[in-house]
Enzyme design. Structure first.
Site, PDB file in Angstrom:
ATOM      1  N   SER A 178      18.782  29.569  16.328  1.00 43.47           N
ATOM      2  CA  SER A 178      19.880  30.515  16.096  1.00 43.47           C
ATOM      3  C   SER A 178      19.537  31.626  15.103  1.00 43.47           C
ATOM      4  CB  SER A 178      21.117  29.743  15.658  1.00 43.47           C
ATOM      5  OG  SER A 178      21.381  28.750  16.594  1.00 43.47           O
ATOM      6  N   ARG A 193      13.866  38.827  12.514  1.00 41.28           N
ATOM      7  CA  ARG A 193      14.054  38.634  11.072  1.00 41.28           C
ATOM      8  C   ARG A 193      14.811  37.325  10.878  1.00 41.28           C
ATOM      9  NH1 ARG A 193      17.263  43.072  12.504  1.00 41.28           N
ATOM     10  NH2 ARG A 193      19.266  42.310  13.209  1.00 41.28           N
ATOM     11  N   ASP A 231      22.253  30.123  19.817  1.00 45.12           N
ATOM     12  CA  ASP A 231      23.459  29.288  19.910  1.00 45.12           C
ATOM     13  C   ASP A 231      24.615  29.995  20.636  1.00 45.12           C
ATOM     14  OD1 ASP A 231      23.775  31.058  17.792  1.00 45.12           O
ATOM     15  OD2 ASP A 231      24.480  29.582  16.350  1.00 45.12           O
TER      16      ASP A 231
END
Ligand code: GLC
Length: 523
Positions: A178, A193, A231
């Site tokens: 996620s 990132r 997710d």
């Protein structure tokens, strides 16, 4: 006991004795406390800082919609609108054993799901809480830990024998990762990132699927990584499985993000891939990054600016920092600390425990808001037990009202994000459902209602039919059905396509235990 840097605190004498020090503003025997009126005056100030008018919300929605469009048409945008290569929806008839690993902002979950068809299934799962070190150390080490947990899980729950894994057989694994990853295919993902306070080194810019495969090899696991998925994408597919009207999924947890199904013809930046323009593909928006760096559109207070400046990623995830569970407690803590500095709160008490960044958990806001007692006993408990501080009823009422303002702002901003996708996709007239999940959504009292209220403020009358319900009260998992069209793989330059559910995977637990907003057209 450490000395407080504030006006009140304590000093430890060479003898070991502790003396409380504070500046008293009045000559009373009891601890000096702020009056009811003082707290009410302060509350008014915070009300104006944290309240979002419907007009302001509509302006945010407009800017948000433009940002989403930009991300679909141009690469390397702040809100990256990531194509997931997940095409279409599940049929609900799938069967088999599937392994899933879910690396979230707070926990790592491993689970085995046996789908028995006709909506029936069995689940076994284990949850591990991630330590702060694991979040910051070398990334390969983090994936090694994931593989180690998987190994323990497989050994305990699968093993060998009749009906179990045969020698040489491997289990397909879905990895719910996620964090924002740009994908060229379903089993690939370059980490753009870290978000949610993670900072594991040597990972950004690298293919995390490859890194994880290396860890699987190291632990000699009979497992094949078949898909890497966000997710939100998982929740989108799972919510649609439960409620076919679902078009959008949102996570309100440690982080905040959304995914939805987009027409391939409208994803300008992948036109060159030659994918059927009539197809639909899930987009992981990574909307937490909205308004990052420029801070042009969102109502940031000075407390939000401090949260941002002191984070490991200043400037980034501007939207998420106003909404998600990771930050709400810290925002409230900063307001309280300011009032301590101004000599309004806790005079004569040592506040050092409250001065530690992130010590005020967002769960406290949720507990404070749900305190059912007149005396606000829950709030007394939080402050005495965790921070060794005494409070008056007026102060407790103030804290509760403050929690409400911060929680309400988060919900109303979330409504702006949902409204942006709804407007962009033209769902308002035809109606749609929004699958929502995450600790904030599921556990924060009134959060869902406030999102609804926000949607109605934005859309006016048309928002009146926004409803939510729990689509699968007994279910507690996310089913991610992923297929891999081999013909597509053979065609160079076109990423593998997922559409027919021939390889199926369950990617994350605790996801069907969700509510779904129903966005209904006016009758
Ligand atoms: C952060 C992550 C995103 C994830 C969200 C919810 O925003 O960047 O990938 O979906 O948190 O967990």
């Amino acid at each position: 006991m450490p000395a407080s840097r504030r006006g009140s605190g304590s000093v430890t004498l060479p003898t070991g004795q502790t003396l409380a020090i504070h500046t008293r503003t009045q000559d009373e025997e009891d601890l000096p406390h702020a009056t009811k009126k003082t707290m009410a005056d302060h509350l008014r100030k915070y009300e104006s800082l944290f309240t979002l008018t419907p007009q302001r919300m509509r302006m945010i929605v407009e800017a948000f919609t433009e940002t989403l469009e930009l991300g679909l048409n141009k690469t390397n945008q702040i809100v990256p609108m990531i194509p997931t290569y997940v095409f279409g929806w599940p049929s609900g008839k799938e069967t088999g054993d599937f392994l899933a690993l879910d690396l979230g902002g707070t926990n790592l979950r491993v689970c085995l799901v046996t789908l028995q068809g006709e909506g029936k299934f069995e689940i076994t799962q284990t949850k591990y809480r991630l330590t702060e070190e694991q979040k910051q150390e070398d990334g390969q080490k983090l994936f090694d830990f994931c593989a180690e947990c998987l190994k323990t899980f497989v050994e305990t729950n699968i093993g060998e024998g009749p009906g179990q894994l045969k020698p040489g057989q491997s289990l397909p694994l879905g990895f719910t990762f996620s964090y924002p990853c740009s994908q060229e295919r379903i089993d690939h993902g370059e980490l753009i990132r870290w978000t949610k306070g993670f900072g594991a080194t040597n990972t950004e810019g690298r293919d995390v699927a490859e890194m994880f495969k290396k860890s699987l090899e190291k632990y000699e696991l009979p497992i094949q990584l078949t898909a890497l998925i966000n997710d939100t994408t998982g929740t989108l597919i799972a919510s649609h499985y439960v409620n076919p009207r679902t078009k959008i999924a949102v996570i309100f947890g440690t982080g905040c993000n959304a995914a939805y199904m987009e027409h391939v013809k409208d994803i300008g930046k992948i036109e060159h891939l030659g994918i059927d323009p009539g197809a639909e593909m899930a987009i992981n928006c990574e909307w937490g990054a909205f308004d990052s760096f420029e801070h042009e559109h969102l109502p940031r207070t000075k407390y939000d600016a401090v949260v941002d400046d002191t984070s490991n990623k200043p400037g980034e995830q501007a939207f998420e920092k106003l909404i998600s569970g990771r930050y709400l407690g810290e925002i409230l803590r900063l307001v309280i600390c300011e009032l301590i500095d101004e000599g309004v709160l806790f005079l004569g008490q040592n506040t050092y425990k409250l001065e530690k960044p992130y010590c005020f958990d967002t769960a406290f806001l949720s507990l404070m808001e749900s305190d059912p007692t007149d005396e606000l006993l829950m709030i007394i408990g939080i402050f005495t037990h965790f921070f060794a501080l005494e409070t008056t009823l007026a102060e407790r009422q103030f804290f509760r009202a403050l929690a409400m303002l911060i929680g309400r702002r988060a919900a109303r901003l979330s409504a702006c994000g949902i409204a942006a996708i709804v407007s962009k996709q033209g769902y308002l007239e035809e109606g749609c459902s929004v699958g929502a999940d995450g600790s904030l959504y599921n556990k924060y009292p009134g959060f869902a209602d406030r999102v609804h209220e926000g949607l109605q403020d934005i859309f006016g009358d048309k928002g009146r039919y926004v409803r939510h319900y729990c689509p699968a009260p007994s279910a507690n998992l996310v089913l991610i059905f992923i297929s891999y069209d081999k013909k597509q793989k053979r065609r160079r330059s076109v990423p593998p396509r997922l559409s027919v559910f021939n390889v199926m995977r369950v990617a994350s637990l605790e996801r069907l235990d969700k509510h779904v907003f129903s966005l209904r057209p006016m009758l």
